[in-house]
Design a protein around this motif. Structure first.
Motif, short mmCIF file in Angstrom:
data_model
loop_
_atom_site.label_atom_id
_atom_site.label_comp_id
_atom_site.label_asym_id
_atom_site.label_seq_id
_atom_site.Cartn_x
_atom_site.Cartn_y
_atom_site.Cartn_z
N THR A 56 -3.11 5.82 0.98
CA THR A 56 -4.43 5.53 1.52
C THR A 56 -5.17 6.83 1.77
O THR A 56 -4.58 7.81 2.22
CB THR A 56 -4.31 4.74 2.84
N ALA A 116 -14.14 -5.31 -3.73
CA ALA A 116 -13.32 -4.88 -4.86
C ALA A 116 -13.60 -5.71 -6.12
O ALA A 116 -14.01 -6.87 -6.05
CB ALA A 116 -11.84 -5.02 -4.50
N TYR A 139 -10.19 -1.44 -0.45
CA TYR A 139 -9.65 -0.70 -1.60
C TYR A 139 -10.69 0.29 -2.10
O TYR A 139 -11.82 -0.09 -2.41
CB TYR A 139 -9.28 -1.67 -2.73
N SER A 140 -10.32 1.56 -2.19
CA SER A 140 -11.24 2.60 -2.66
C SER A 140 -11.71 2.30 -4.07
O SER A 140 -10.97 1.72 -4.87
CB SER A 140 -10.54 3.96 -2.68
N ILE A 198 0.86 -1.19 0.00
CA ILE A 198 0.00 0.00 0.00
C ILE A 198 0.89 1.24 0.00
O ILE A 198 1.66 1.45 0.91
CB ILE A 198 -0.94 0.00 1.22
N MET A 226 -15.50 -0.11 -1.92
CA MET A 226 -14.53 -0.34 -0.86
C MET A 226 -14.88 -1.63 -0.11
O MET A 226 -14.01 -2.31 0.42
CB MET A 226 -14.48 0.83 0.11
N VAL A 270 -1.73 0.91 -4.81
CA VAL A 270 -1.14 -0.30 -4.26
C VAL A 270 -0.28 -0.97 -5.33
O VAL A 270 -0.59 -0.87 -6.52
CB VAL A 270 -2.25 -1.28 -3.79
N ASN A 312 -9.84 -0.62 -9.50
CA ASN A 312 -10.97 -1.20 -8.78
C ASN A 312 -12.26 -0.57 -9.28
O ASN A 312 -12.55 0.59 -8.99
CB ASN A 312 -10.83 -0.97 -7.27
N PHE A 354 -3.94 -0.54 -8.93
CA PHE A 354 -3.02 -1.60 -8.50
C PHE A 354 -1.98 -1.77 -9.59
O PHE A 354 -2.31 -1.98 -10.76
CB PHE A 354 -3.75 -2.93 -8.28
N CYS A 403 -9.24 2.69 -7.01
CA CYS A 403 -7.89 2.34 -6.56
C CYS A 403 -7.09 1.76 -7.73
O CYS A 403 -7.59 0.93 -8.49
CB CYS A 403 -7.97 1.30 -5.44
N GLY A 447 -10.04 4.01 2.39
CA GLY A 447 -9.36 2.82 1.87
C GLY A 447 -8.12 3.13 1.05
O GLY A 447 -7.73 4.28 0.87
N SER A 448 -7.51 2.08 0.55
CA SER A 448 -6.28 2.19 -0.23
C SER A 448 -6.57 2.75 -1.61
O SER A 448 -7.55 2.37 -2.25
CB SER A 448 -5.62 0.82 -0.37
#
Length: 71
Positions: A14, A63, A36-37, A11, A60, A23, A56, A42, A40, A19-20
């Motif tokens: 945030t 995901a 996870y927002s 992470i 949240m 990541v 995502n 990744f 988000c 949320g994250s």
């Protein structure tokens, strides 16, 4: 230029109470996991060309990471 190590959790950013948001890691989070927002990003560190950035599209609470298409 100083370098920083990736946190063990992967992470990198945030949103407080949200949320994250950013990541990185070797495995994309499974569908249905929480924390996870929405939106988000990744970064898959061992992904093949065209499958390294995921977003995502879920919530949240649940995901749903999907690969971003090449632009």
């Amino acid at each position: 230029m100083a370098t920083e190590e990736l946190p063990a959790s992967g992470i990198m950013y945030t949103v407080p109470g949200g949320g994250s948001l950013l990541v990185a890691g070797l495995s994309v989070p499974a569908d249905g996991v929480s924390g996870y927002s929405t939106g988000c990003l990744f970064l898959k560190l061992n992904g093949a060309s065209g499958s390294t950035v995921y977003v995502n599209d879920g919530t949240m609470a649940s995901a749903d990471f999907n690969s971003l298409a090449r632009v």
